[in-house]
Enzyme design. Structure first.
Site, short mmCIF file in Angstrom:
data_model
loop_
_atom_site.label_atom_id
_atom_site.label_comp_id
_atom_site.label_asym_id
_atom_site.label_seq_id
_atom_site.Cartn_x
_atom_site.Cartn_y
_atom_site.Cartn_z
N ASP A 159 32.91 46.34 40.18
CA ASP A 159 33.78 46.96 39.21
C ASP A 159 32.84 47.51 38.10
O ASP A 159 31.90 47.26 37.79
CB ASP A 159 35.03 46.07 38.74
CG ASP A 159 34.75 44.90 38.48
OD1 ASP A 159 33.42 44.53 38.15
OD2 ASP A 159 35.56 43.90 38.44
N ASP B 56 43.82 34.09 36.13
CA ASP B 56 45.32 34.54 36.88
C ASP B 56 45.18 34.72 38.35
O ASP B 56 45.81 35.27 38.90
CB ASP B 56 45.76 35.79 36.01
CG ASP B 56 44.75 36.99 36.13
OD1 ASP B 56 43.61 36.80 36.70
OD2 ASP B 56 45.26 37.91 35.50
N HIS C 147 42.71 36.95 39.52
CA HIS C 147 42.31 38.22 39.86
C HIS C 147 40.92 38.24 40.63
O HIS C 147 39.90 37.53 40.38
CB HIS C 147 42.46 39.20 38.85
CG HIS C 147 41.38 39.28 37.63
ND1 HIS C 147 41.75 38.78 36.40
CD2 HIS C 147 39.99 39.43 37.76
CE1 HIS C 147 40.67 38.89 35.39
NE2 HIS C 147 39.70 39.41 36.47
N GLU D 260 44.14 43.12 39.27
CA GLU D 260 45.17 42.10 38.82
C GLU D 260 46.36 41.54 39.38
O GLU D 260 46.64 42.22 40.19
CB GLU D 260 45.41 42.91 37.16
CG GLU D 260 44.26 43.51 36.41
CD GLU D 260 43.94 42.36 35.41
OE1 GLU D 260 44.08 41.24 35.71
OE2 GLU D 260 43.44 42.66 34.35
C1 GLP Z 1 36.16 39.83 35.11
C2 GLP Z 1 35.52 40.60 36.28
C3 GLP Z 1 35.90 39.79 37.58
C4 GLP Z 1 35.05 38.29 37.17
C5 GLP Z 1 35.83 37.69 35.98
C6 GLP Z 1 35.57 36.27 35.56
O1 GLP Z 1 37.48 40.21 34.96
N1 GLP Z 1 36.07 41.86 36.66
O2 GLP Z 1 35.25 40.04 38.57
O3 GLP Z 1 35.37 37.54 38.43
O4 GLP Z 1 35.89 38.44 34.88
O5 GLP Z 1 34.70 36.19 35.04
P1 GLP Z 1 33.83 34.97 34.60
O6 GLP Z 1 33.23 34.72 35.96
O7 GLP Z 1 33.16 35.22 33.36
O8 GLP Z 1 34.78 34.01 34.15
#
Ligand code: GLP
Length: 263
Positions: free
Chosen positions: A72, A141, A143, A148
Site C-alpha cells: 500500500d 482491528d 486490517h 479496513e
Molecule cells: C498500517 C499498514 C498495515 C500494517 C499496519 C500495522 O495500517 N497499512 O500494512 O500492517 O499499519 O502496523 P504496525 O506493524 O506498525 O503495527
C-alpha cells in the site's frame, strides 16, 4: 493454516527472515523466473528486514532476482516524504540489499488516475506470474494492508478511505498529529493478497491479541479481514506470545505441538 508462536518479536523476526531466505533459495530465481515477494510496512516487519539485510550482507541470500510488490501507499505523499511507504522501504530495506530498482514495485500515491494505477499494478503482478509469498502485518482491528473492516473479501487494488482508528494509530509516525495523516491510501485488495501462493502474516505485541484471536478462532467475516486467511491453502500466522495471549490455552497447545513435530 500454520500458526507459529514465538517467545518475542525478535524471535519472530528471525523466523520470518529465515523463512523468506529459504523460500527464495528454494525457488532458484533467475532473470526470467524471479521470486516475487509481497511486502508490508509498519513497525512489525522492521526486525525481519534488519535480519534479511544481515543475511544478504553475509551472502546467505541474494535479492538479485527477487521482485517486490508493496501492499500500500498513502495518497498525497511524495516518495521523498519520510512517512511515505516509498521512503520507508528504501531506508529500511531496499538501499541495504542487492535488489534491482527495476524489480521494486510500490503504488504511486501521487497519481492523478487512481484507477489506472491500480489496474496497472494488478497487471504487473500477473505479468510476473503472481506473488510467491505475500508478507503482511495487521492492524489492531484485523486490517491487512489498508483493507479496513468491512472491505470486500474479494477486493482488488484500489483507493480506500482510512478509518479514524487507523489514522489515530498511525499518527505515531506523524509526530502524533492526526491532521498530518493522509485520509486515503491505495492498497492491494484482499483478493490480491489471497491470490498469492503463500501468505505470512506477522503480529507482535499485546495490542494485536484481539485481532489474532478473531483471525484464528473466530468465524470468517469481513469485519475482521485477517480471518480470510482461514480460506487460504497456505496461510501462516507468525506471532509472539503477547499477540497470542487471548487465544484459548488449547489452541496454543494444539498449534505448538504441531510445530514442534514439524521442526
Ligand atoms: C498500517 C499498514 C498495515 C500494517 C499496519 C500495522 O495500517 N497499512 O500494512 O500492517 O499499519 O502496523 P504496525 O506493524 O506498525 O503495527
Amino acid at each position: 493454516m500454520r500458526v507459529i508462536i514465538k517467545q518475542d518479536a525478535a524471535q519472530c523476526a528471525k523466523w520470518a527472515a529465515d523463512y523468506v531466505s529459504y523460500k527464495i533459495k528454494r525457488h532458484h530465481p533467475t532473470p526470467n523466473k524471479p521470486f516475487v515477494l509481497g511486502l508490508p510496512t509498519g513497525s512489525t516487519p522492521l526486525g525481519m528486514y534488519q535480519e534479511l539485510i544481515k543475511q544478504c550482507a553475509s551472502g546467505k541470500v541474494s535479492f538479485e532476482h527477487v521482485a517486490t510488490f508493496n501492499m500500500d501507499e498513502y495518497i498525497g505523499l511524495p516518495p521523498e516524504h519520510p512517512q511515505s511507504y516509498h521512503y520507508f522501504m528504501k531506508e529500511n530495506f531496499f538501499k541495504h540489499i542487492n535488489i534491482q530498482t527495476k524489480n521494486i514495485h510500490i503504488l504511486n500515491g501521487m497519481t492523478r488516475d487512481y484507477e489506472k494505477e491500480c489496474t496497472e499494478y494488478e497487471n504487473a503482478i500477473k505479468k510476473l506470474g503472481g506473488i510467491n509469498l505475500f508478507i503482511g502485518g495487521i492492524g489492531t482491528d484485523g486490517h491487512i494492508a489498508f483493507n479496513e473492516p468491512g472491505s470486500s473479501l474479494t477486493s482488488r487494488t484500489r483507493i480506500k478511505t482510512l478509518r479514524l482508528d487507523t489514522i489515530k494509530s498511525n499518527a505515531r509516525f506523524f509526530d502524533n498529529d492526526i491532521t498530518q495523516v493522509p485520509r486515503t491510501a491505495l492498497t492491494v485488495g484482499i483478493g490480491t493478497i489471497m491470490d498469492a501462493q503463500e501468505i505470512m502474516i506477522i503480529a507482535t505485541g499485546r495490542n494485536k491479541a484481539e485481532a489474532i484471536k478473531h483471525g484464528i478462532e473466530g468465524a470468517l467475516t469481513h469485519m475482521w479481514p485477517i480471518s480470510v486467511l482461514q480460506m487460504h491453502q497456505h496461510g501462516i500466522i507468525l506471532c509472539d506470545e503477547e499477540a497470542a495471549s487471548m487465544l484459548e490455552a488449547d489452541t496454543i497447545k494444539y498449534f505448538k505441538e504441531i510445530e514442534n513435530r514439524t521442526d
